[in-house]
Scaffold this motif. Structure first.
Motif, short mmCIF file in Angstrom:
data_model
loop_
_atom_site.label_atom_id
_atom_site.label_comp_id
_atom_site.label_asym_id
_atom_site.label_seq_id
_atom_site.Cartn_x
_atom_site.Cartn_y
_atom_site.Cartn_z
N THR A 1 1.12 -1.22 0.13
CA THR A 1 0.00 0.07 0.01
C THR A 1 0.82 1.08 0.16
O THR A 1 1.94 1.02 0.48
CB THR A 1 -0.74 0.05 1.32
OG1 THR A 1 -0.05 0.01 2.25
CG2 THR A 1 -2.00 -1.12 1.23
N PRO A 2 0.52 2.31 -0.66
CA PRO A 2 1.26 3.45 -0.71
C PRO A 2 1.78 4.12 0.68
O PRO A 2 2.98 4.57 0.82
CB PRO A 2 0.32 4.62 -1.45
CG PRO A 2 -0.65 4.11 -2.12
CD PRO A 2 -0.97 2.69 -1.27
N ASP A 3 0.86 3.89 1.60
CA ASP A 3 1.53 4.61 2.79
C ASP A 3 2.67 4.03 3.67
O ASP A 3 3.19 4.30 4.45
CB ASP A 3 0.29 4.61 3.69
CG ASP A 3 -0.31 3.43 4.26
OD1 ASP A 3 -0.51 2.47 3.07
OD2 ASP A 3 -0.92 3.31 5.36
N VAL A 4 2.82 2.59 3.18
CA VAL A 4 4.04 2.04 3.79
C VAL A 4 5.28 1.73 3.06
O VAL A 4 6.20 1.14 3.36
CB VAL A 4 3.71 0.46 4.40
CG1 VAL A 4 2.40 0.57 5.45
CG2 VAL A 4 3.23 -0.35 3.13
N GLN A 5 5.15 2.54 1.89
CA GLN A 5 6.46 2.35 1.09
C GLN A 5 7.76 3.39 1.40
O GLN A 5 7.24 4.29 1.95
CB GLN A 5 6.06 2.88 -0.20
CG GLN A 5 4.81 1.85 -0.87
CD GLN A 5 5.43 0.40 -0.77
OE1 GLN A 5 6.31 0.01 -1.19
NE2 GLN A 5 4.39 -0.53 -0.19
N PRO A 6 8.72 2.84 1.25
CA PRO A 6 9.77 3.83 1.92
C PRO A 6 9.60 5.29 1.28
O PRO A 6 10.23 6.17 2.00
CB PRO A 6 11.25 2.99 1.51
CG PRO A 6 10.57 1.60 1.03
CD PRO A 6 9.33 1.66 0.83
#
Length: 168
Positions: free
Chosen positions: A154-159
């Motif tokens: 999911t986008p919110d956990v991408q570095p």
């Protein structure tokens, strides 16, 4: 309210549209309306005519019946002016326009949903689909092999989207 208006109410159709929680209030309203209708029907629509000649012959006081007749004819019961019918009709026209717009937008949404349902029906079954087929069919949801992501994808956990953490 006219007698015609009260008789033209379709109580059965109205009762079908009332939510269960409002049924007691609806029953009370209908009972009051029926009571009002009974009282209204018990009286004639126009008052009975007075036979002034009979009273002129039988009342011995000269001029009394003439005086009463003159006062009776001059007496007018004030009836409130109808200043709300035009407002209700104007609001009804506005609501009808809104309803037409809603129907038009709903039909557009139905057409789009039908088109999407047809597209999904025509897809390969997921059990027969390869990752490449999935990427072609669902480009927004497929994993991009040129730019891999970390679980849970999911986008919110991408570095690159995390703030305040040093990148390694």
């Amino acid at each position: 309210m006219s007698r015609k208006a009260i008789k033209s109410i379709n109580w059965a159709a109205l009762a079908e549209k009332i939510p269960q929680s409002e049924k007691p209030a609806f029953a009370t309203f209908k009972a009051k309306s029926d009571q009002h209708l009974r009282r209204m029907v018990a009286n004639p629509e126009t008052p009975p005519k007075i036979d002034w000649t009979y009273y002129k012959k039988n009342v011995p006081i000269v001029g009394l019946v003439d005086k009463f007749q003159k006062e009776y004819d001059a007496f007018k019961v004030p009836y409130p002016a109808d200043k709300y019918t035009s407002l209700v009709e104007a609001k009804e026209k506005e609501v009808l326009v809104e309803i037409e717009q809603f129907i038009k937008k709903s039909n557009e949404r139905i057409a789009a949903a039908t088109q999407e349902a047809e597209r999904v029906k025509n897809l390969l079954p997921f059990s027969d689909m390869t990752m490449e087929d999935f990427r072609v069919s669902f480009p927004d949801e497929a994993i991009n092999t040129d730019k891999p992501t970390v679980w849970p994808h999911t986008p919110d956990v991408q570095p690159e989207n995390e703030t305040g953490r040093p990148s390694h």
